[in-house]
Scaffold this active site. Structure first.
Site, PDB file in Angstrom:
ATOM      1  N   ASP A  12      37.196  38.918  35.855  1.00 47.34           N
ATOM      2  CA  ASP A  12      37.443  40.161  35.143  1.00 47.34           C
ATOM      3  C   ASP A  12      36.101  40.609  34.560  1.00 47.34           C
ATOM      4  OD1 ASP A  12      38.803  42.186  33.550  1.00 47.34           O
ATOM      5  OD2 ASP A  12      38.426  40.830  31.850  1.00 47.34           O
ATOM      6  N   ASP A  14      35.267  43.475  31.605  1.00 47.45           N
ATOM      7  CA  ASP A  14      35.176  43.689  30.152  1.00 47.45           C
ATOM      8  C   ASP A  14      35.946  42.613  29.370  1.00 47.45           C
ATOM      9  OD1 ASP A  14      33.752  45.984  30.862  1.00 47.45           O
ATOM     10  OD2 ASP A  14      35.566  47.208  30.903  1.00 47.45           O
ATOM     11  N   GLN A  58      39.489  50.164  35.712  1.00 43.64           N
ATOM     12  CA  GLN A  58      38.660  51.181  35.048  1.00 43.64           C
ATOM     13  C   GLN A  58      39.457  52.478  34.924  1.00 43.64           C
ATOM     14  OE1 GLN A  58      35.853  50.585  33.445  1.00 43.64           O
ATOM     15  NE2 GLN A  58      35.854  48.442  34.068  1.00 43.64           N
ATOM     16  N   CYS A 104      49.566  53.583  40.961  1.00 49.91           N
ATOM     17  CA  CYS A 104      48.738  53.146  42.087  1.00 49.91           C
ATOM     18  C   CYS A 104      49.147  51.749  42.483  1.00 49.91           C
ATOM     19  CB  CYS A 104      47.256  53.199  41.713  1.00 49.91           C
ATOM     20  SG  CYS A 104      46.726  51.839  40.653  1.00 49.91           S
TER      21      CYS A 104
END
Ligand code: MG
Ligand code: ZN
Length: 170
Positions: A12, A14, A58, A104
């Protein structure tokens, strides 16, 4: 047919590779600060033969907070620092969508991005790990059929990486 023989670690971004302290979204190179142990740890993984992938949501792109170009700038910056230390990321996968704007198939906890790398690079799921600081990271890994290590946000990455290297030696 692809032969799945390669070892990999999915990371991952962040909160795992870089500090997200004080930021909800990181989209400027000047806000990108590696967490402790990351550069050294990735170097050790690469030396041990693991491919390295970044798998990151993001959603700020879908929300219009920043652009693909901003993400590219941050990733170029991240990769240039790693390159200075002899580390290269094999591929970065990111989902630019957010469920508040459009649904999505790729956003974690979906295993989609992990599965893409497994197919593209011929990864052996039995030798693949995901490291992340979120429940979504663990869920994505489990859905893809790889092992997951949940870390505390912005903690030193070395213990998680040693866990992978130890189990690799057995
Ligand atoms: Mg995170
Ligand atoms: Zn997506």
């Amino acid at each position: 047919m692809t032969v799945h023989t390669r070892k990999a670690v999915f990371l991952d971004r962040d909160g795992t590779l870089n500090s997200d302290e004080g930021h909800y979204y990181i989209y400027k190179p000047e806000d990108f600060v590696f967490n402790p142990g990351v550069i050294e740890g990735l170097k050790r993984l690469q030396k041990a033969g693991f491919l390295l992938f970044v798998v990151t949501n993001q959603g700020g792109i879908a929300k219009g907070i920043y652009t693909h170009e901003d993400v590219k700038r941050v990733h170029d910056y991240m990769c240039s620092i790693l390159a200075n230390h002899g580390v290269s990321i094999d591929k970065i996968y990111y989902c630019p969508h957010h469920e508040s704007v459009e649904s999505c198939i790729c956003r974690k906890p979906s295993p989609y991005m992990i599965n893409q790398a497994i197919e593209e690079f011929g990864i052996d799921k039995n030798q693949a790990w995901m490291i992340g600081d979120g429940k979504r990271d663990v869920e994505a890994a489990e859905a893809a059929g790889i092992k997951a290590i949940l870390i505390q946000k912005n903690q030193n990455l070395i213990p998680a990486i040693e866990q992978i290297l130890d189990s690799n030696r057995q």
